[in-house]
Design a protein around this motif. Structure first.
Motif, PDB file in Angstrom:
ATOM      1  N   VAL A 101      31.268  13.585  64.239  1.00  0.00           N
ATOM      2  CA  VAL A 101      31.481  15.179  63.898  1.00  0.00           C
ATOM      3  C   VAL A 101      30.388  15.403  63.208  1.00  0.00           C
ATOM      4  O   VAL A 101      29.706  14.715  62.067  1.00  0.00           O
ATOM      5  N   PHE A 102      29.752  16.507  63.281  1.00  0.00           N
ATOM      6  CA  PHE A 102      28.893  17.181  62.354  1.00  0.00           C
ATOM      7  C   PHE A 102      29.423  18.472  61.600  1.00  0.00           C
ATOM      8  O   PHE A 102      30.192  19.129  62.041  1.00  0.00           O
ATOM      9  N   TYR A 103      28.758  18.392  60.466  1.00  0.00           N
ATOM     10  CA  TYR A 103      28.900  19.665  59.778  1.00  0.00           C
ATOM     11  C   TYR A 103      27.968  20.361  59.148  1.00  0.00           C
ATOM     12  O   TYR A 103      26.785  20.080  59.086  1.00  0.00           O
ATOM     13  N   ASP A 104      28.475  21.566  59.067  1.00  0.00           N
ATOM     14  CA  ASP A 104      27.298  22.621  58.398  1.00  0.00           C
ATOM     15  C   ASP A 104      26.913  22.230  57.054  1.00  0.00           C
ATOM     16  O   ASP A 104      27.486  21.367  56.389  1.00  0.00           O
ATOM     17  N   THR A 105      25.665  22.728  56.453  1.00  0.00           N
ATOM     18  CA  THR A 105      25.214  22.458  55.253  1.00  0.00           C
ATOM     19  C   THR A 105      26.224  22.690  54.085  1.00  0.00           C
ATOM     20  O   THR A 105      26.144  22.214  53.135  1.00  0.00           O
ATOM     21  N   GLY A 106      27.177  23.808  54.306  1.00  0.00           N
ATOM     22  CA  GLY A 106      28.076  24.253  53.292  1.00  0.00           C
ATOM     23  C   GLY A 106      29.262  23.559  53.138  1.00  0.00           C
ATOM     24  O   GLY A 106      29.833  23.668  52.313  1.00  0.00           O
ATOM     25  N   HIS A 107      29.346  22.738  54.212  1.00  0.00           N
ATOM     26  CA  HIS A 107      30.760  21.871  53.887  1.00  0.00           C
ATOM     27  C   HIS A 107      30.558  20.820  53.121  1.00  0.00           C
ATOM     28  O   HIS A 107      29.454  20.307  52.857  1.00  0.00           O
ATOM     29  N   PRO A 108      31.667  20.449  52.328  1.00  0.00           N
ATOM     30  CA  PRO A 108      31.530  19.474  51.159  1.00  0.00           C
ATOM     31  C   PRO A 108      30.992  18.120  51.527  1.00  0.00           C
ATOM     32  O   PRO A 108      30.761  17.347  50.933  1.00  0.00           O
ATOM     33  N   ALA A 109      31.207  17.740  53.151  1.00  0.00           N
ATOM     34  CA  ALA A 109      31.098  16.501  53.745  1.00  0.00           C
ATOM     35  C   ALA A 109      29.423  16.287  53.653  1.00  0.00           C
ATOM     36  O   ALA A 109      28.889  15.157  53.432  1.00  0.00           O
ATOM     37  N   HIS A 110      28.929  17.385  53.784  1.00  0.00           N
ATOM     38  CA  HIS A 110      27.228  17.524  53.980  1.00  0.00           C
ATOM     39  C   HIS A 110      26.467  16.894  52.894  1.00  0.00           C
ATOM     40  O   HIS A 110      25.600  15.770  53.168  1.00  0.00           O
ATOM     41  N   ARG A 111      27.105  16.995  51.686  1.00  0.00           N
ATOM     42  CA  ARG A 111      26.317  16.449  50.674  1.00  0.00           C
ATOM     43  C   ARG A 111      26.434  14.850  50.674  1.00  0.00           C
ATOM     44  O   ARG A 111      25.452  14.092  50.323  1.00  0.00           O
ATOM     45  N   ILE A 112      27.508  14.563  50.783  1.00  0.00           N
ATOM     46  CA  ILE A 112      27.830  13.239  50.805  1.00  0.00           C
ATOM     47  C   ILE A 112      26.961  12.207  52.208  1.00  0.00           C
ATOM     48  O   ILE A 112      26.741  11.318  52.112  1.00  0.00           O
ATOM     49  N   ILE A 113      27.030  12.872  53.071  1.00  0.00           N
ATOM     50  CA  ILE A 113      26.450  12.327  54.647  1.00  0.00           C
ATOM     51  C   ILE A 113      24.995  12.186  54.024  1.00  0.00           C
ATOM     52  O   ILE A 113      24.308  11.200  54.383  1.00  0.00           O
ATOM     53  N   ALA A 114      24.450  13.349  53.679  1.00  0.00           N
ATOM     54  CA  ALA A 114      23.013  13.403  53.138  1.00  0.00           C
ATOM     55  C   ALA A 114      22.540  12.246  52.364  1.00  0.00           C
ATOM     56  O   ALA A 114      21.510  11.533  52.377  1.00  0.00           O
ATOM     57  N   ALA A 115      23.524  12.099  51.235  1.00  0.00           N
ATOM     58  CA  ALA A 115      23.172  10.952  50.325  1.00  0.00           C
ATOM     59  C   ALA A 115      23.321   9.661  51.062  1.00  0.00           C
ATOM     60  O   ALA A 115      22.469   8.583  50.880  1.00  0.00           O
ATOM     61  N   ALA A 116      23.996   9.439  52.018  1.00  0.00           N
ATOM     62  CA  ALA A 116      24.252   8.259  52.789  1.00  0.00           C
ATOM     63  C   ALA A 116      23.024   7.951  53.546  1.00  0.00           C
ATOM     64  O   ALA A 116      22.699   6.814  53.648  1.00  0.00           O
ATOM     65  N   PHE A 117      22.519   9.187  53.964  1.00  0.00           N
ATOM     66  CA  PHE A 117      21.138   9.085  54.762  1.00  0.00           C
ATOM     67  C   PHE A 117      20.050   8.821  53.894  1.00  0.00           C
ATOM     68  O   PHE A 117      18.758   8.867  54.339  1.00  0.00           O
ATOM     69  N   GLY A 118      20.226   8.787  52.447  1.00  0.00           N
ATOM     70  CA  GLY A 118      18.900   8.842  51.519  1.00  0.00           C
ATOM     71  C   GLY A 118      18.215   9.981  51.147  1.00  0.00           C
ATOM     72  O   GLY A 118      17.141   9.730  50.658  1.00  0.00           O
ATOM     73  N   GLU A 119      19.102  11.203  51.586  1.00  0.00           N
ATOM     74  CA  GLU A 119      18.008  12.473  51.669  1.00  0.00           C
ATOM     75  C   GLU A 119      18.529  12.939  50.102  1.00  0.00           C
ATOM     76  O   GLU A 119      17.674  13.981  50.192  1.00  0.00           O
ATOM     77  N   CYS A 120      19.448  12.702  49.579  1.00  0.00           N
ATOM     78  CA  CYS A 120      19.697  13.388  48.138  1.00  0.00           C
ATOM     79  C   CYS A 120      20.758  12.345  47.363  1.00  0.00           C
ATOM     80  O   CYS A 120      21.109  11.514  47.967  1.00  0.00           O
ATOM     81  N   ALA A 121      20.792  12.816  46.298  1.00  0.00           N
ATOM     82  CA  ALA A 121      21.850  12.323  45.217  1.00  0.00           C
ATOM     83  C   ALA A 121      23.080  12.564  45.520  1.00  0.00           C
ATOM     84  O   ALA A 121      23.271  13.751  45.904  1.00  0.00           O
ATOM     85  N   PRO A 122      24.026  11.795  45.344  1.00  0.00           N
ATOM     86  CA  PRO A 122      25.331  12.310  45.761  1.00  0.00           C
ATOM     87  C   PRO A 122      25.842  13.117  44.784  1.00  0.00           C
ATOM     88  O   PRO A 122      25.337  13.544  43.485  1.00  0.00           O
TER      89      PRO A 122
END
Length: 122
Positions: A101-122
């Motif tokens: 499942v792919f999420y748009d950047t505005g979706h609440p899941a995006h921030r968590i997924i980005a953190a899992a990839f080490g791209e930002c703090a949760p």
């Protein structure tokens, strides 16, 4: 170039719990196999999951490598946000879900997924 491509997998650990590479990239640019990369990840104590085109939106399929402990910690620390975003709290299920499942950047899941990839703090 090879080491730059491999970074998505070689940097997996406490600060980057998840990484992935498309199967085409693995075969074409790294001249190796998903099985060989999964074995290398296992030697580092990491888990891996190979997804075919049936299980992921990535055109050639993908190999995900992840640090189960680090990912479980992240999901536990962010349990409320994870649940609110509709993401699984189990590391293996989380990886399968984000592969499918792919999420748009505005979706609440995006921030968590980005953190899992080490791209930002949760």
């Amino acid at each position: 170039m090879r080491s730059a491509i491999l970074r998505s997998l070689t940097l997996v650990g406490p600060s980057k719990p998840v990484g992935y590479l498309p199967i085409n990239t693995i075969k074409r640019f790294l001249d190796t196999t998903p099985k060989a990369l999964a074995a290398a990840a296992a030697r580092r104590g990491l888990a891996s999951a190979h997804f075919t085109t049936r299980n992921t939106g990535i055109q050639s399929g993908a190999l995900y490598v992840y640090d189960c402990d680090a990912l479980e910690r992240l999901l536990d620390e962010q349990a409320e946000a994870v649940a609110a975003a509709g993401l699984p709290l189990n590391a293996d299920m989380f990886v399968a879900h984000i592969a499918a499942v792919f999420y748009d950047t505005g979706h609440p899941a995006h921030r968590i997924i980005a953190a899992a990839f080490g791209e930002c703090a949760p």
